[in-house]
Every structure is written in C-alpha cells, then in structure tokens.
Enzyme design. Structure first.
Site, PDB file in Angstrom:
ATOM      1  N   PRO A  90       3.275   2.644 -10.262  1.00 26.91           N
ATOM      2  CA  PRO A  90       2.016   1.910 -10.362  1.00 26.91           C
ATOM      3  C   PRO A  90       0.958   2.582  -9.495  1.00 26.91           C
ATOM      4  O   PRO A  90       1.250   3.016  -8.376  1.00 26.91           O
ATOM      5  CB  PRO A  90       2.365   0.524  -9.803  1.00 26.91           C
TER       6      PRO A  90
ATOM      7  N   GLY B 136      -0.405   1.009  -3.305  1.00 27.65           N
ATOM      8  CA  GLY B 136       0.020   1.193  -1.914  1.00 27.65           C
ATOM      9  C   GLY B 136       1.111   2.234  -1.771  1.00 27.65           C
ATOM     10  O   GLY B 136       1.718   2.372  -0.724  1.00 27.65           O
ATOM     11  N   LEU B 137       1.346   2.999  -2.842  1.00 27.85           N
ATOM     12  CA  LEU B 137       2.390   4.035  -2.788  1.00 27.85           C
ATOM     13  C   LEU B 137       1.791   5.435  -2.606  1.00 27.85           C
ATOM     14  O   LEU B 137       2.420   6.435  -2.937  1.00 27.85           O
ATOM     15  CB  LEU B 137       3.241   3.983  -4.063  1.00 27.85           C
ATOM     16  N   GLY B 138       0.583   5.482  -2.117  1.00 30.48           N
ATOM     17  CA  GLY B 138      -0.024   6.786  -1.826  1.00 30.48           C
ATOM     18  C   GLY B 138      -0.424   7.548  -3.076  1.00 30.48           C
ATOM     19  O   GLY B 138      -0.538   8.778  -3.050  1.00 30.48           O
TER      20      GLY B 138
ATOM     21  N   GLY C 124      -2.512   2.888  -7.321  1.00 26.81           N
ATOM     22  CA  GLY C 124      -3.381   2.061  -6.476  1.00 26.81           C
ATOM     23  C   GLY C 124      -2.670   0.857  -5.905  1.00 26.81           C
ATOM     24  O   GLY C 124      -3.298  -0.134  -5.524  1.00 26.81           O
TER      25      GLY C 124
ATOM     26  N   ASP D  16      -1.117   9.859   4.159  1.00 24.22           N
ATOM     27  CA  ASP D  16      -0.773   9.917   2.734  1.00 24.22           C
ATOM     28  C   ASP D  16      -0.880  11.336   2.196  1.00 24.22           C
ATOM     29  O   ASP D  16       0.004  11.802   1.465  1.00 24.22           O
ATOM     30  CB  ASP D  16      -1.692   8.984   1.926  1.00 24.22           C
TER      31      ASP D  16
HETATM   32  C1  MEV Z   1      -2.745   3.552   3.161  1.00 24.71           C
HETATM   33  O1  MEV Z   1      -1.613   4.030   2.422  1.00 24.71           O
HETATM   34  C2  MEV Z   1      -2.416   3.508   4.613  1.00 24.71           C
HETATM   35  C3  MEV Z   1      -3.553   3.161   5.562  1.00 24.71           C
HETATM   36  O2  MEV Z   1      -3.030   3.306   6.891  1.00 24.71           O
HETATM   37  C4  MEV Z   1      -4.745   4.055   5.377  1.00 24.71           C
HETATM   38  C5  MEV Z   1      -4.493   5.495   5.835  1.00 24.71           C
HETATM   39  O3  MEV Z   1      -3.587   5.761   6.621  1.00 24.71           O
HETATM   40  O4  MEV Z   1      -5.295   6.363   5.405  1.00 24.71           O
HETATM   41  C6  MEV Z   1      -4.005   1.721   5.397  1.00 24.71           C
END
Ligand code: MEV
Length: 331
Positions: free
Chosen positions: A109, A113-115, A111, A160
C-alpha cells in the site's frame, strides 16, 4: 529501457524522534516499488503510476520539458509529487533534460507509512539518471531522495531514503559519523506482521502536528523525544543480544510515546491492542501515523495476529527482512 526497484520499510523504533536528531531503527522489507523508464525522443516526462494514485489518474504530462502531474480532478496526488520532485532534482543537479516514459508499480500500500514515498523517490532518481547515462551509487540516490522528501514534506529525516537505498536492518543516528549502521542479528526477529488502514493525514501533516505540539510545550515534548531516542539505543543492543521478548516490551513503550505526541488514531490504537491480545510480544504504529500502518512482533502467532487485525477492519501481511536495497533489475 531501464528497470530498478527499491524496498519498503518498517520503522521498528524512533519515527518522529529522528526528525529531532534522535536515533531510529528501520528494516527494509520484502515488498518493493518498481520503476521502468524508457527514453523519449522529446524532453517530456510521461508517468504511469496506477498503484500510486486513486482511480482516475491520467498519466500526464508536459509541454516544453516541464513536468506536470494531474489527476482527473486536477489534484496532484501526494505520491506523484515525490515523482515530480525526484526528476526535477536530477535535472537541476546534473543539468540534464532527457525525456522519459516512466512506469511505477508497487507491491505494497502506498502512502501508508511503509516508506513508499522514499522508495519511489530513490527508484525514480536511479532510473532517470541511468537514462541520462549518470551512474549514481545508492548513497548518492539516498541523499537526493532525502532532498525530495524534504522539499515535498517541509521536514524529513534521512531514515526512509537511506533504508530503501541501502536495504537490511539499519540503526540510523543523524548526529553520528556516516549516519547509519547495519544491525547484526535481525534474522532472529521472526514474526513481524504489518496491519494497515487508510491514512487520514500525510507524513508532512503529521510532522507538522508534532512540531506544533512541541512549540506549545517544548520542555515536555523534548523529554518524550529523548526517551524515544533512548529506546532506539537500548533496542539496538537487545536485537544484537537476541532479547526478543524485551524488544516487544520496548515496542509497547514506544507506542505509548507515539500516542503521547499525538500521532495515533483510535483505529491505529485498536489495531495495536488487537495484535497484543492475539499474542504479539509487542506492537506499535510504524511510520508517521495519522492512520496507515502498525507493526506487531508475533513469533509463531502471525496468523492469529493477522486474523485479529482483519477482525477490526484492517488489512494485514507478514513482513520479512530484505537485504536488497535499491537495485537495477534485469530487463
Ligand atoms: C516517516 O516514515 C517517518 C518520520 O519520522 C518522518 C521522517 O523520518 O522523515 C515521521
């Protein structure tokens, strides 16, 4: 034609705190972004990226070598702004203007949160620079990818972009030396499960939310951020010593602190607790929060945790370490 791919990642410890200079631990996973690029006879850029956008995106583009990305509604969708900026940065830095047809697909998926935005950015940078006969190494692509994230999000860490470019399990300490180190012993961390739901806010918005909270109560927030950094330091030695149960406990503490800095949602918290009730040793948000992903450490209880996550309306899959970072694929 060139083809490259780069992995997604989970943050085991330290998201958000790393933006303030604290260390974090991230693991590249066995789900990848793939980018194929071919040269065009003009200098336009055409992008097809159905996985990155909601239905209705018309691959798009460009009069006079400029890059424009638009959906049917005319809205530039978040993931595509990383694509656009990645190409602009390579063009600006190296003075090239090659036209390209770029196709992007995702095994995870986007966007959530998996980079994926960093994986998209570094893969596009690599593929586009190869078309222009530039041979950028993975560290150079990571550095440019960081600047893409910085410019799209306003604030970012190198976590990331470094993890997707280098691969494996990394301890990332922005205040020290070269900034990242491979962690030994991560193979012992069996049973990682990812659960995800739709995001309600972008990474940039979540980073801004934490900044506002810090601006209002800096003395309090700085202590929380430092404590998250301390957790990452401790977790590194626990991974190396194979202390799996204790790592679960640290994940739970890290989640509590992410709740404290305001990046959870009631759905993410429900997922985190569902995973623990189903036998996970530890579970927490992974990534920026505001919806998106959680991870659970659940050796031998993966199926139970996946079922529990599904029962609360999330999608879920097992995640495995990938030692492959950004790489050129055979075509
Ligand atoms: C996003 O995957 C992680 C955060 O710490 C942002 C970042 O490190 O650039 C929220």
């Amino acid at each position: 034609m060139v083809s490259v791919s780069a992995p997604g990642k989970i943050t085991l410890f330290g998201e958000h705190a790393i933006v303030y200079g604290e260390p974090a631990i991230a693991i590249a996973i066995n789900k990848r972004i793939r980018v194929h690029a071919t040269k065009r006879s003009d200098d336009a850029i055409r992008v097809e990226a159905k996985d990155l956008v909601l239905a209705g995106f018309k691959a798009l583009l460009t009069p006079n070598g400029s890059i424009t990305l638009e959906g049917e509604s005319g809205k530039i969708l978040a993931a595509l702004s990383y694509v656009k900026r990645a190409i602009e940065i390579v063009r600006e830095r190296y003075g090239i203007n090659v036209g390209a047809h770029i196709t992007i697909t995702s095994e995870m998926p986007v966007g959530a949160g998996l980079g994926t935005s960093a994986a998209v950015a570094v893969s596009v940078i690599k593929a586009y620079s190869l078309l222009a006969e530039l041979d950028l190494n993975n560290e150079e692509c990571a550095e440019l990818g960081y600047h893409v994230e910085l410019s799209v999000q306003g604030r970012a860490s190198r976590m990331d972009s470094t993890t997707t470019a280098i691969g494996g399990a990394l301890y990332i300490d922005p205040r020290k030396g070269k900034g990242y180190w491979a962690i030994k012993g991560v193979e012992r961390l069996k049973g990682l499960v990812v659960g995800y739901v739709n995001r309600e806010a972008s990474t940039g918005e979540m980073i801004e939310r934490v900044k506002k909270l810090r601006d209002s109560v800096p003395e309090v927030l700085d202590l929380v951020i430092k404590t998250i950094g301390e957790i990452s330091r401790k977790a590194k030695s626990m991974i190396e010593a194979g202390m799996v149960e204790e790592l679960g406990t640290l994940m739970n503490i890290n989640h509590g602190l992410l709740e404290a800095i305001g990046v959870s949602t009631s759905k993410l918290s429900q997922m985190v607790y569902a995973a623990r009730s189903a036998g996970a040793l530890g579970s927490k948000i992974t990534g920026a929060g505001g919806g998106g992903c959680i991870i659970a450490l659940a050796p031998r209880r993966e199926e139970e945790v996946i079922a529990a996550l599904k029962a609360v309306g999330a999608a879920a899959f097992k995640a495995e370490l990938s030692n492959d970072g950004l790489k050129i694929e055979e075509t």
